[in-house]
Design a protein around this motif. Sequence first.
Motif, short mmCIF file in Angstrom:
data_model
loop_
_atom_site.label_atom_id
_atom_site.label_comp_id
_atom_site.label_asym_id
_atom_site.label_seq_id
_atom_site.Cartn_x
_atom_site.Cartn_y
_atom_site.Cartn_z
N HIS A 56 0.91 -6.22 1.72
CA HIS A 56 0.46 -4.73 1.87
C HIS A 56 1.84 -3.91 2.53
O HIS A 56 2.19 -4.62 3.43
CB HIS A 56 -0.47 -4.10 2.56
CG HIS A 56 -1.89 -4.55 1.60
ND1 HIS A 56 -2.89 -3.60 1.67
CD2 HIS A 56 -2.20 -5.02 0.44
CE1 HIS A 56 -3.79 -4.09 0.84
NE2 HIS A 56 -3.35 -4.94 0.12
N THR A 57 2.26 -3.01 1.96
CA THR A 57 3.43 -2.17 2.39
C THR A 57 2.94 -0.68 2.46
O THR A 57 2.31 -0.14 1.79
CB THR A 57 4.86 -2.58 1.68
OG1 THR A 57 5.63 -1.59 2.15
CG2 THR A 57 4.69 -2.20 0.31
N VAL A 89 2.46 -2.02 -7.48
CA VAL A 89 2.39 -3.57 -7.35
C VAL A 89 3.43 -4.32 -8.18
O VAL A 89 3.70 -4.03 -9.17
CB VAL A 89 0.92 -4.11 -7.70
CG1 VAL A 89 0.62 -4.05 -9.07
CG2 VAL A 89 0.79 -5.52 -7.46
N LEU A 122 2.40 -4.84 -2.55
CA LEU A 122 1.27 -3.74 -2.90
C LEU A 122 1.39 -2.71 -1.79
O LEU A 122 1.21 -3.05 -0.88
CB LEU A 122 0.02 -4.53 -3.08
CG LEU A 122 -1.24 -3.40 -3.30
CD1 LEU A 122 -1.10 -2.65 -4.50
CD2 LEU A 122 -2.63 -4.35 -3.20
N GLN A 123 1.47 -1.58 -2.56
CA GLN A 123 1.39 -0.40 -1.77
C GLN A 123 0.05 0.35 -2.35
O GLN A 123 0.03 0.73 -3.32
CB GLN A 123 2.73 0.57 -1.96
CG GLN A 123 2.41 1.89 -0.90
CD GLN A 123 3.63 2.92 -0.96
OE1 GLN A 123 4.86 2.41 -1.59
NE2 GLN A 123 3.42 3.96 -0.58
N PRO A 124 -0.93 0.27 -1.54
CA PRO A 124 -2.13 0.90 -1.90
C PRO A 124 -2.15 2.28 -2.11
O PRO A 124 -1.37 2.92 -1.39
CB PRO A 124 -3.23 0.42 -0.65
CG PRO A 124 -2.63 -0.97 0.15
CD PRO A 124 -1.08 -0.38 0.01
#
Length: 132
Positions: free
Chosen positions: A81-82, A111, A125-127
């Motif tokens: 995650h980022t 993503v 992945l940046q949520p």
Amino acid sequence: MRRIALITLLVDDYDEAIRFYTGALGFRLAEDAPRPDGSRWVVVEPGGGTGTALLLARARTAPQRARVGDQTGGRVGFFLHTGDFARDHARMRAAGMTFLEEPRQEPYGTVAVFEDLYGNRWDLLQPAPDAG
């Protein structure tokens, strides 16, 4: 509180893996200590020291060596995650990271799948802001 602290990732070579995870992925080397059996206790983490880290374990047996790069049977097995997808994607590409697709928007966030040094598949992945 309970959490998963470490996940073992089989590697061919400690130093090669350390260079990859700290260089191309920008992880931090948290521990690198010799063990009595000649192995090393090598832990890398994405940063901050508050999440799950990877224990880089050199494959020693034929069955272990056969699993290097295929620990999840070809599926994405790791999720990085980022908070800034564009920054991390650009930095990783500049470092020679192999992305298997162009970034895409999903309901859960931005993503793109990439492969690590050994061929394990990861999601960068940046949520989405509203993704739980």
